[in-house]
Design an enzyme around this catalytic site. Structure first.
Site, PDB file in Angstrom:
ATOM      1  N   ALA A 181      -5.101   7.346  -3.833  1.00 52.41           N
ATOM      2  CA  ALA A 181      -3.748   6.967  -4.236  1.00 52.41           C
ATOM      3  C   ALA A 181      -3.841   5.514  -4.697  1.00 52.41           C
ATOM      4  O   ALA A 181      -3.792   4.576  -3.890  1.00 52.41           O
ATOM      5  CB  ALA A 181      -2.791   7.122  -3.064  1.00 52.41           C
ATOM      6  N   THR A 233       0.852  -1.188   0.000  1.00 46.75           N
ATOM      7  CA  THR A 233       0.000   0.000   0.000  1.00 46.75           C
ATOM      8  C   THR A 233       0.887   1.236   0.000  1.00 46.75           C
ATOM      9  O   THR A 233       2.080   1.162  -0.324  1.00 46.75           O
ATOM     10  CB  THR A 233      -1.024  -0.032   1.159  1.00 46.75           C
ATOM     11  OG1 THR A 233      -1.984   1.008   0.970  1.00 46.75           O
ATOM     12  CG2 THR A 233      -0.351   0.141   2.515  1.00 46.75           C
ATOM     13  N   ASN A 234       0.340   2.389   0.324  1.00 48.75           N
ATOM     14  CA  ASN A 234       1.097   3.652   0.321  1.00 48.75           C
ATOM     15  C   ASN A 234       0.633   4.497   1.506  1.00 48.75           C
ATOM     16  O   ASN A 234      -0.207   4.069   2.288  1.00 48.75           O
ATOM     17  CB  ASN A 234       0.883   4.378  -1.012  1.00 48.75           C
ATOM     18  CG  ASN A 234      -0.579   4.621  -1.281  1.00 48.75           C
ATOM     19  OD1 ASN A 234      -1.235   5.383  -0.574  1.00 48.75           O
ATOM     20  ND2 ASN A 234      -1.129   3.950  -2.289  1.00 48.75           N
ATOM     21  N   ARG A 235       1.150   5.690   1.634  1.00 49.81           N
ATOM     22  CA  ARG A 235       0.927   6.497   2.832  1.00 49.81           C
ATOM     23  C   ARG A 235      -0.342   7.346   2.817  1.00 49.81           C
ATOM     24  O   ARG A 235      -0.532   8.197   3.683  1.00 49.81           O
ATOM     25  CB  ARG A 235       2.122   7.421   3.064  1.00 49.81           C
ATOM     26  CG  ARG A 235       3.402   6.690   3.393  1.00 49.81           C
ATOM     27  CD  ARG A 235       4.482   7.671   3.809  1.00 49.81           C
ATOM     28  NE  ARG A 235       5.778   7.038   3.905  1.00 49.81           N
ATOM     29  CZ  ARG A 235       6.180   6.332   4.966  1.00 49.81           C
ATOM     30  NH1 ARG A 235       5.397   6.196   6.013  1.00 49.81           N
ATOM     31  NH2 ARG A 235       7.377   5.780   4.963  1.00 49.81           N
ATOM     32  N   SER A 236      -1.193   7.173   1.830  1.00 51.48           N
ATOM     33  CA  SER A 236      -2.414   7.985   1.779  1.00 51.48           C
ATOM     34  C   SER A 236      -3.278   7.748   3.022  1.00 51.48           C
ATOM     35  O   SER A 236      -3.510   6.604   3.417  1.00 51.48           O
ATOM     36  CB  SER A 236      -3.223   7.613   0.535  1.00 51.48           C
ATOM     37  OG  SER A 236      -4.472   8.252   0.583  1.00 51.48           O
TER      38      SER A 236
END
Ligand code: C5P
Length: 223
Positions: free
Chosen positions: A96, A29-32
């Site tokens: 994101a 995943t990502n930091r959104s």
């Protein structure tokens, strides 16, 4: 009044960072945080639009009155958005979306071996680019989070993806980007127009964004 301007319009907003499974216990995943997208959904609802929020996992509660559809992966987000696209007048892609996903999801937890592990990734579809190919009269707004060359990447993106507007933010600035309650953004338009906003909280940014959408729709924006 503010709450009537988008009466009769239907909006789809995406938010959060998609989760791409590796195996039953792991994902990429990502930091959104989802905060910016949730604020946009709230502001559209406040302006009278019938708003659907398609949300990747976040720690946030859905804004009151906003129909919220929870999804996990980019592929599920694509499906949820495409299912509702025919009726939409406005689409704001604040999510994101992971650019890549594991080529396959293992059925069982992958065991450690002590050796190096090469994980194969395949590109996810670009949802916004796909929407833009069948845009018709809809207003399409994208977001761009960058760590360098913000404006030139954003300009390239707005043209390539055929958008009405792009909200660009440099996620390395203090008071902007992931998890922050405030943001520092620029609005860019395909005609080259650009507006740099000061640091404001994400709901204020979202309200400014909604005003721009109203202008793009040719609606009266004075209070
Ligand atoms: O190319 P980039 O990911 O920076 O583009 C950002 C915009 O495109 C965002 O609005 C994002 O929601 C959207 N996007 C998408 N599908 C992808 C990647 C990005 O809709 N696979």
């Amino acid at each position: 009044a503010r709450q009537d301007r988008l009466r009769g319009k239907r909006a789809i907003v995406t938010a959060g960072g998609t989760q791409e499974p590796i195996d039953p216990v792991r994902y990429l995943t990502n930091r959104s945080s989802g905060r910016m997208g949730y604020a946009v959904a709230e502001a559209l609802q406040e302006a009278g639009a019938e708003t659907i929020l398609v949300s990747a996992p976040t720690a946030l509660s859905p804004p009151p009155g906003v129909e919220t559809i929870q999804v996990s992966t980019a592929l599920k987000m694509r499906e949820a958005v495409l299912d509702r696209y025919a009726e939409a007048d406005i689409v704001v892609m604040a999510a994101a979306v992971a650019d890549y996903r594991p080529a396959e999801e293992a059925g069982q937890k992958i065991k450690k071996t002590g050796a190096n592990w090469q994980l194969e990734l395949v590109p996810n579809p670009d949802i916004l680019a796909e929407l833009a190919r069948n845009k018709e009269k809809r207003i399409l707004v994208g977001f761009a989070a960058e760590t360098e060359n913000l404006i030139s990447f954003a300009r390239e993106k707005i043209q390539r993806k055929n958008l009405d507007m792009l909200v660009a933010n440099d996620v390395t600035l203090p008071g902007a980007g992931f998890g922050s309650p405030t943001n520092i953004v620029s609005f860019l338009f395909p005609d080259g127009r650009r507006e740099d906003l000061p640091q404001m909280n994400k709901l204020e940014v979202a309200r400014r964004l909604v005003q721009e959408i109203e202008a793009l729709l040719g609606l009266e924006t004075k209070e």
